[in-house]
Design an enzyme around this catalytic site. Structure first.
Site, mmCIF file in Angstrom:
data_model
loop_
_atom_site.group_PDB
_atom_site.id
_atom_site.type_symbol
_atom_site.label_atom_id
_atom_site.label_comp_id
_atom_site.label_asym_id
_atom_site.label_seq_id
_atom_site.Cartn_x
_atom_site.Cartn_y
_atom_site.Cartn_z
ATOM 1 N N THR A 1 34.950 17.360 55.086
ATOM 2 C CA THR A 1 34.250 18.572 55.530
ATOM 3 C C THR A 1 33.273 19.109 54.496
ATOM 4 O OG1 THR A 1 36.144 19.176 56.870
ATOM 5 C CG2 THR A 1 34.662 20.952 56.296
ATOM 6 N N SER B 1 38.731 11.625 55.708
ATOM 7 C CA SER B 1 39.827 11.120 54.870
ATOM 8 C C SER B 1 40.958 10.514 55.696
ATOM 9 C CB SER B 1 40.337 12.203 53.930
ATOM 10 O OG SER B 1 41.111 13.139 54.620
ATOM 11 N N SER B 2 40.985 10.754 57.011
ATOM 12 C CA SER B 2 42.003 10.107 57.848
ATOM 13 C C SER B 2 41.786 8.599 57.897
ATOM 14 C CB SER B 2 41.952 10.652 59.270
ATOM 15 O OG SER B 2 42.071 12.037 59.235
ATOM 16 N N ASP C 1 42.465 16.203 54.345
ATOM 17 C CA ASP C 1 43.641 15.740 55.088
ATOM 18 C C ASP C 1 44.524 14.766 54.305
ATOM 19 O OD1 ASP C 1 42.810 17.334 57.121
ATOM 20 O OD2 ASP C 1 41.987 15.732 58.361
ATOM 21 N N THR D 1 63.324 14.377 50.025
ATOM 22 C CA THR D 1 63.769 15.453 50.919
ATOM 23 C C THR D 1 62.638 15.939 51.825
ATOM 24 O OG1 THR D 1 64.613 17.716 51.040
ATOM 25 C CG2 THR D 1 63.392 17.164 49.056
ATOM 26 N N GLN D 2 63.040 16.370 53.023
ATOM 27 C CA GLN D 2 62.061 16.960 53.946
ATOM 28 C C GLN D 2 61.684 18.371 53.515
ATOM 29 O OE1 GLN D 2 63.591 16.868 57.956
ATOM 30 N NE2 GLN D 2 63.989 14.677 57.868
ATOM 31 N N CYS D 3 62.502 18.963 52.610
ATOM 32 C CA CYS D 3 62.189 20.318 52.139
ATOM 33 C C CYS D 3 60.945 20.261 51.267
ATOM 34 C CB CYS D 3 63.332 20.879 51.302
ATOM 35 S SG CYS D 3 64.848 21.043 52.213
#
Ligand code: ASP
Length: 352
Positions: A18, A63-64, A95, A281-283
């Site tokens: 962007t 960036s994807s 991203d 961890t997902q945290c």
């Protein structure tokens, strides 16, 4: 540095995203900006006083679409120009910026100059853009010296006043100007009226060695994100992807996973087939401690390796990097159990 020090040279690499777009007045669509005209568009750059040279990806990339090939392209540009410049600024889509920053931190071994990634949420041509501020300050940071040495000789992300270690950073907002955060490592610096650095947090090479650029990455990795009720066939199909060599498993809390035997057996069987399974961890904050709960301990017994307090972005790119170098399983495990370039905090005592 004194901001007026014209002897400081910065290589600005515009990859896309962007930040480099301007709105086509007729169609309203965002189009890639020609960075050859950068100085004209942002006259403030001249006031920085340093010599800035631009290199541009042609065509610029969202960036994807970036991945190992684009990371190698950036590494090559830095390696080929390493001696000619004091610092490097990479303009990148937001991203996947955290993945690129993590990958570069491993691919640029012995880095002793600043590599600062930045981008923006609004294109640089828009009135309320955050891009101008981000770009100008990123250049100042890349040019900054303390006692004749680069102030921040590591791969960083600079975004909305915050200077963050690249391999500790995650994109946290799709629309807020404050879009990046590093939950498990302090800010390396903050830009206010002046730029204040946290010297104790900044990585410094112990001895000066020649830059060693790396171009070997193995993309045969997967992310397995657990959720309550995950069906056995989902786990099974991911762990049986042909040629799979590494898995980043995103677990609950401090590294916990379902304790049902079908799940543990699947994971153990994958480890026994030579697949490296890393537990993160997902945290957003905190770390993996597999010995803490029975549900985590079973993973440890199955041969899962702790990702400690690693971000997923960092664990994925570290795995690609280690697997790409054809290391043996014990060597990969050894490298995962240590911090190569400040990407994880290794606790003292038992490995987690
Ligand atoms: N889609 C864009 C990219 O990552 C978003 C941005 O630059 O902020 O390339």
């Amino acid at each position: 540095m004194s901001p007026q020090d014209k002897s400081v040279s910065i290589l600005l690499i515009y990859t896309g995203g962007t930040i480099g777009m301007i709105e086509n007045q007729e169609t309203g669509a965002l189009e890639a900006f020609d960075f050859q005209h950068l100085q004209k568009r942002i006259p403030e750059l001249k006031e920085l006083g340093c010599h800035i040279v631009c290199e541009q990806f042609d065509p610029p990339m969202d960036s994807s679409d970036m991945g190992p090939d684009s990371w190698m392209k950036i590494v090559r540009l830095i390696a080929e120009n390493y001696h000619a410049y004091d610092g490097f600024v990479i303009l990148h889509g937001t991203d996947t910026m955290a993945f690129t920053a993590s990958a570069l931190s491993f691919m640029l071994e012995n880095l002793d100059k600043p590599v600062i990634l930045t981008g923006s949420q609004l294109p640089i041509g828009m009135l309320r853009t955050d891009g101008k501020e981000n770009l100008i300050t990123a250049i100042e940071i890349a040019a900054a010296k303390e006692n004749g040495q680069p102030a921040v000789p590591e791969v960083c992300i600079f975004f909305e006043n915050n200077l963050l270690r690249g391999n500790r950073t995650t994109k946290t907002s799709a629309d807020n100007f404050k879009a990046f955060y590093s939950y498990n490592y302090p800010l390396l610096g903050q830009a206010g009226i002046s730029i204040k650095y946290d010297r104790a947090a900044i990585y410094r090479p112990v001895s000066r060695r020649l830059l060693k650029p790396h171009y070997l990455l193995d993309r045969n990795v997967a992310i397995l994100k657990l959720f309550p009720g995950i069906p056995p066939q989902v786990v099974e199909s991911i762990l049986h992807i042909p040629d799979l060599k590494g898995v980043v498993m995103e677990t609950f809390g401090s590294g916990n996973a379902p304790s049902e035997s079908w799940f543990i057996n699947q994971v153990k069987e994958a480890v026994d087939r030579g697949i490296v399974v890393v537990n993160v961890t997902q945290c957003q904050a905190g770390n993996v401690e597999m010995h803490r709960y029975e549900t985590g301990r079973r993973l440890l017994e199955a041969g899962v390796i702790s990702g400690f307090d690693s971000t997923t972005e960092c664990a994925v790119t570290k795995l690609m990097f280690l697997l790409g170098h054809g290391l043996s399983l014990p060597e990969i495990k050894e490298h995962l159990n240590c911090s190569l370039i400040g990407e994880v905090t290794i606790p003292s005592g038992l490995p987690r």
